[in-house]
Scaffold this motif. Structure first.
Motif, mmCIF file in Angstrom:
data_model
loop_
_atom_site.group_PDB
_atom_site.id
_atom_site.type_symbol
_atom_site.label_atom_id
_atom_site.label_comp_id
_atom_site.label_asym_id
_atom_site.label_seq_id
_atom_site.Cartn_x
_atom_site.Cartn_y
_atom_site.Cartn_z
ATOM 1 N N THR A 173 0.852 -1.189 0.000
ATOM 2 C CA THR A 173 0.000 0.000 0.000
ATOM 3 C C THR A 173 0.887 1.239 0.000
ATOM 4 O O THR A 173 1.748 1.391 0.866
ATOM 5 C CB THR A 173 -0.915 0.015 1.240
ATOM 6 N N VAL A 174 0.695 2.096 -1.009
ATOM 7 C CA VAL A 174 1.471 3.345 -1.057
ATOM 8 C C VAL A 174 0.512 4.527 -1.111
ATOM 9 O O VAL A 174 -0.600 4.423 -1.621
ATOM 10 C CB VAL A 174 2.425 3.393 -2.279
ATOM 11 N N SER A 175 0.967 5.653 -0.590
ATOM 12 C CA SER A 175 0.168 6.884 -0.652
ATOM 13 C C SER A 175 0.541 7.644 -1.909
ATOM 14 O O SER A 175 1.722 7.846 -2.192
ATOM 15 C CB SER A 175 0.439 7.746 0.575
ATOM 16 N N ASN A 179 -3.240 11.943 -1.900
ATOM 17 C CA ASN A 179 -3.613 11.479 -0.555
ATOM 18 C C ASN A 179 -4.555 10.275 -0.583
ATOM 19 O O ASN A 179 -5.444 10.150 0.254
ATOM 20 C CB ASN A 179 -4.239 12.610 0.268
ATOM 21 N N ASP A 181 -4.565 6.047 -0.727
ATOM 22 C CA ASP A 181 -3.746 4.834 -0.602
ATOM 23 C C ASP A 181 -4.101 3.859 -1.716
ATOM 24 O O ASP A 181 -5.285 3.616 -1.986
ATOM 25 C CB ASP A 181 -3.990 4.165 0.750
ATOM 26 N N GLU A 183 -3.001 0.061 -3.730
ATOM 27 C CA GLU A 183 -2.264 -1.205 -3.697
ATOM 28 C C GLU A 183 -1.420 -1.316 -4.965
ATOM 29 O O GLU A 183 -1.939 -1.162 -6.079
ATOM 30 C CB GLU A 183 -3.250 -2.382 -3.661
#
Length: 214
Positions: A173-175, A179, A181, A183
């Motif tokens: 999971t990255v932001s 803003n 999140d 996958e």
């Protein structure tokens, strides 16, 4: 896999067509196309870099791939896992030369010990506005690595068996900049999560090697 067997198998790698974008796409973050659209203008003036995916025998003659963990610093690639390599400098005659020179500077493998087998499909990296050309190479000798301490935090020596294991494929999971999140597909190698451009390059390497080794 025994390195001597690996050497025999990869000797035919130049005769196999690259899996290219189809392979890279498997590990592409879902927001990549959006970033590429935004960067269309900047891409025209993108900088160039070369990196090296180097395979070598460990002390048991098993085949390994070297990756590096970059230092934590003020920059877009801080604390990321990648290949040794770097940007094209004035003294470099080619991106291949840049990749090999930087490999020596960053991890201490002498240029004369590095044999480049083929070039791979370049990847554009939106955050830093770089086109990166990966090369696949070998060192027939077991390297005595020396880290460039101001750039490299640690070496990650990945066995070919671990790299090929489908259990190394995970999601992270990255932001995003919005803003949100998201996958993204990733590799988990020696406990390190590798995603983005490096994962895309690794995907092509994995598919290409599986083709040569089957």
């Amino acid at each position: 896999m025994n390195f001597d067997e690996f050497l025999i198998a990869v000797s035919k790698i130049k005769n196999i067509p690259l899996p290219a974008e189809a392979s890279q796409f498997k590990m592409s973050p879902p927001f990549r196309m959006e970033l590429l659209k935004k960067q269309k203008q900047a891409m025209k003036n993108a900088k160039k870099a070369g990196v090296l995916a180097m395979f070598y025998p460990d002390y048991n003659r098993e085949t390994n791939l070297i990756l590096i963990l970059r230092k934590t610093y003020e920059g877009v690639h801080s604390a990321q896992v990648g290949f040794p390599g770097g940007k094209l400098e004035e003294q470099d005659k080619s991106l291949q030369e840049a990749a090999v020179r930087e490999t020596y500077e960053e991890i201490g493998v002498p240029v004369k010990h590095i044999e480049v087998l083929c070039e791979l499909t370049e990847v554009y990296i939106p955050p830093s506005n770089f086109y990166v050309k990966p090369f696949l190479g070998i060192s027939k000798a077991t390297p005595e690595f020396m880290l460039q301490e101001d750039e490299v935090e640690a070496l990650i020596e990945v066995s070919l068996t671990h790299f090929f294991d489908d259990n190394s494929l995970v999601t992270k999971t990255v932001s995003t900049s919005y803003n949100v999140d998201v996958e993204v597909p990733a590799f988990k190698l020696n406990g390190h999560i590798v995603w983005g451009a490096t994962a895309m390059m690794l995907s092509e390497i994995k598919d290409l090697l599986k083709e040569t080794l089957h």
